[in-house]
Design a protein around this motif. Structure first.
Motif, mmCIF file in Angstrom:
data_model
loop_
_atom_site.group_PDB
_atom_site.id
_atom_site.type_symbol
_atom_site.label_atom_id
_atom_site.label_comp_id
_atom_site.label_asym_id
_atom_site.label_seq_id
_atom_site.Cartn_x
_atom_site.Cartn_y
_atom_site.Cartn_z
ATOM 1 N N LEU A 1 34.889 39.476 35.592
ATOM 2 C CA LEU A 1 35.186 37.981 35.229
ATOM 3 C C LEU A 1 35.784 37.463 36.473
ATOM 4 O O LEU A 1 35.196 36.289 36.882
ATOM 5 C CB LEU A 1 36.112 38.001 34.043
ATOM 6 C CG LEU A 1 36.336 36.307 33.590
ATOM 7 C CD1 LEU A 1 35.034 35.936 33.132
ATOM 8 C CD2 LEU A 1 37.286 36.685 32.428
ATOM 9 N N ARG A 2 36.832 37.907 37.191
ATOM 10 C CA ARG A 2 37.251 37.251 38.327
ATOM 11 C C ARG A 2 36.363 36.894 39.340
ATOM 12 O O ARG A 2 36.096 36.041 40.100
ATOM 13 C CB ARG A 2 38.569 38.147 38.958
ATOM 14 C CG ARG A 2 39.040 37.567 40.050
ATOM 15 C CD ARG A 2 40.217 38.504 40.754
ATOM 16 N NE ARG A 2 40.012 39.680 41.021
ATOM 17 C CZ ARG A 2 40.841 40.466 41.295
ATOM 18 N NH1 ARG A 2 41.911 40.163 41.643
ATOM 19 N NH2 ARG A 2 40.612 41.834 41.794
ATOM 20 N N VAL A 3 35.462 38.009 39.561
ATOM 21 C CA VAL A 3 34.394 37.898 40.526
ATOM 22 C C VAL A 3 33.441 37.025 40.122
ATOM 23 O O VAL A 3 32.994 36.130 41.122
ATOM 24 C CB VAL A 3 33.569 39.425 40.876
ATOM 25 C CG1 VAL A 3 32.204 39.334 41.428
ATOM 26 C CG2 VAL A 3 34.475 40.358 41.602
ATOM 27 N N GLU B 1 34.471 35.824 50.164
ATOM 28 C CA GLU B 1 35.734 36.354 49.991
ATOM 29 C C GLU B 1 35.891 37.578 48.790
ATOM 30 O O GLU B 1 36.808 38.462 48.828
ATOM 31 C CB GLU B 1 36.646 35.095 49.066
ATOM 32 C CG GLU B 1 36.920 34.114 50.181
ATOM 33 C CD GLU B 1 35.926 33.357 50.704
ATOM 34 O OE1 GLU B 1 36.241 32.082 51.364
ATOM 35 O OE2 GLU B 1 34.892 33.236 50.107
ATOM 36 N N VAL B 2 34.636 37.502 48.176
ATOM 37 C CA VAL B 2 34.510 38.511 46.881
ATOM 38 C C VAL B 2 33.834 39.727 47.828
ATOM 39 O O VAL B 2 33.903 40.631 46.804
ATOM 40 C CB VAL B 2 33.768 38.044 45.908
ATOM 41 C CG1 VAL B 2 34.658 37.088 45.105
ATOM 42 C CG2 VAL B 2 32.310 37.848 46.062
ATOM 43 N N LEU B 3 33.291 39.865 48.705
ATOM 44 C CA LEU B 3 32.806 40.906 49.149
ATOM 45 C C LEU B 3 33.547 42.249 49.159
ATOM 46 O O LEU B 3 32.969 43.404 48.712
ATOM 47 C CB LEU B 3 32.198 40.588 50.858
ATOM 48 C CG LEU B 3 30.820 39.871 50.647
ATOM 49 C CD1 LEU B 3 30.634 39.528 52.231
ATOM 50 C CD2 LEU B 3 29.631 40.269 49.911
ATOM 51 N N ARG C 1 32.335 45.539 47.028
ATOM 52 C CA ARG C 1 31.932 46.802 47.721
ATOM 53 C C ARG C 1 32.979 47.991 46.723
ATOM 54 O O ARG C 1 32.374 48.938 46.773
ATOM 55 C CB ARG C 1 32.393 46.838 49.162
ATOM 56 C CG ARG C 1 31.411 46.008 49.995
ATOM 57 C CD ARG C 1 31.803 46.109 51.572
ATOM 58 N NE ARG C 1 30.923 45.178 52.252
ATOM 59 C CZ ARG C 1 30.057 45.304 52.454
ATOM 60 N NH1 ARG C 1 29.139 46.341 51.988
ATOM 61 N NH2 ARG C 1 29.236 44.411 53.368
ATOM 62 N N ASP C 2 34.064 47.496 46.396
ATOM 63 C CA ASP C 2 34.787 48.522 45.888
ATOM 64 C C ASP C 2 34.417 48.834 44.396
ATOM 65 O O ASP C 2 34.233 49.952 44.171
ATOM 66 C CB ASP C 2 36.289 48.165 45.752
ATOM 67 C CG ASP C 2 37.387 49.148 45.017
ATOM 68 O OD1 ASP C 2 37.469 50.302 45.537
ATOM 69 O OD2 ASP C 2 37.847 48.634 43.794
ATOM 70 N N ALA D 1 25.919 38.238 46.974
ATOM 71 C CA ALA D 1 27.095 37.776 47.881
ATOM 72 C C ALA D 1 26.458 37.740 49.413
ATOM 73 O O ALA D 1 26.900 36.919 49.999
ATOM 74 C CB ALA D 1 28.384 38.303 47.449
ATOM 75 N N LEU D 2 26.160 38.963 49.497
ATOM 76 C CA LEU D 2 25.690 39.170 51.000
ATOM 77 C C LEU D 2 24.733 38.113 51.275
ATOM 78 O O LEU D 2 24.903 37.538 52.637
ATOM 79 C CB LEU D 2 25.368 40.673 51.352
ATOM 80 C CG LEU D 2 26.445 41.690 50.911
ATOM 81 C CD1 LEU D 2 25.777 43.061 51.127
ATOM 82 C CD2 LEU D 2 27.201 41.637 52.383
ATOM 83 N N SER D 3 23.933 38.068 50.691
ATOM 84 C CA SER D 3 22.580 37.110 51.126
ATOM 85 C C SER D 3 23.100 35.732 51.269
ATOM 86 O O SER D 3 22.675 35.002 52.127
ATOM 87 C CB SER D 3 21.570 37.123 49.883
ATOM 88 O OG SER D 3 20.526 36.245 50.059
#
Length: 263
Positions: A169-171, A182-184, A188-189, A207-209
């Motif tokens: 939900l945060r992401v 900021e969320v990368l 990844r984790d 997100a990477l794109s």
């Protein structure tokens, strides 16, 4: 002030300052009473927890002995008055009677509920704030120093799933706010911890794109595809394939972010 903590190792904070000493069976009993705080837990459930459905003929007497030792440990840690107030006998069961500020689980559940409501109202910056507050209460796996029986294990699994969904939900709220870079690290984790969760893979790829890292996004797609194939014998979902196609054709990301339901 007495405060029990179960979102991590089992701890008791009290003015007395003495550690809550307990054996493994007493710890398991206390853990179950705490995850079921303010509810009466019957002796049948306690037997199931302590002996996995095969209680000895002395089970009831043994449970009473464990409760006696637990009361003694609570008295030494937080005083006789507090021990009598929080550990109650109710009919054929027992109950931990705690105020909202006396258990970290209560604060976590309140913050999660607030985050859910805020999500439905599209107040994503506040969702991120509440989710971060909720997650900050976690000190590790639930009751990490208690070996659970099958009843307690079910509660631990449910709380662990809630923890994961709060991270999700945060992401999702951060992505709605455009905080893709900021969320990368968190994505990844999450992909590392939950390698078979296609939704986390999709979020990472997107997100990477959107961060201008198309090559890394395609590498993330290949990693997801290989993991699903090697461990499950499955091909990537339609959503993952659509993201790959959008990256290859230079189209804008088309992933829609879902979330908000946390059990």
């Amino acid at each position: 002030m007495t405060r029990f903590k179960i979102l991590g190792p089992l701890e008791l904070e009290s003015r007395g300052g003495e550690a809550l000493r307990r054996g493994p069976k007493v710890a398991r009993l206390l853990g179950l009473l705490l995850v079921r705080a303010n509810q009466t837990v019957g002796v049948d459930t306690l037997m199931d927890e302590l002996w996995d459905g095969e209680p000895p003929t002395t089970a009831l007497k043994t449970i009473r002995t464990h409760v006696y030792h637990l009361r003694g440990a609570l008295e030494r840690s937080c005083g006789a008055d507090t021990a009598r107030r929080v550990l109650l006998t109710r009919g054929s069961g027992y109950r931990m009677d705690l105020a909202p500020e006396e258990l970290d689980l209560f604060a976590f559940q309140q913050l999660v509920g607030q985050a859910q409501v805020l999500w439905t109202e599209h107040r994503h910056d506040e969702v991120v704030d509440r989710a971060e507050q909720a997650l900050s209460l976690w000190r590790g796996p639930v009751l990490s120093d208690v070996r659970p029986g099958r009843v307690l294990a079910g509660h631990v699994a449910r709380l662990t799933e809630t923890y994961t969904r709060v991270r999700e939900l945060r992401v999702d709220s951060a992505l709605r706010l455009g905080l893709h870079r900021e969320v990368l690290p968190e994505l990844r984790d999450l992909v590392s911890v939950y390698p078979l969760h296609e939704g986390f893979h999709a979020r990472l790829i997107d997100a990477l794109s959107r961060s201008g890292r198309r090559g890394e996004a395609l590498s993330a797609f290949r990693a997801a595809r290989d993991t699903l194939h090697d461990q499950l014998g499955l091909e990537p979902s339609e959503e993952l394939c659509r993201l790959q196609h959008a990256i290859l054709t230079g189209a804008a990301g088309t992933r829609s972010v879902h979330g908000g339901s946390v059990g």
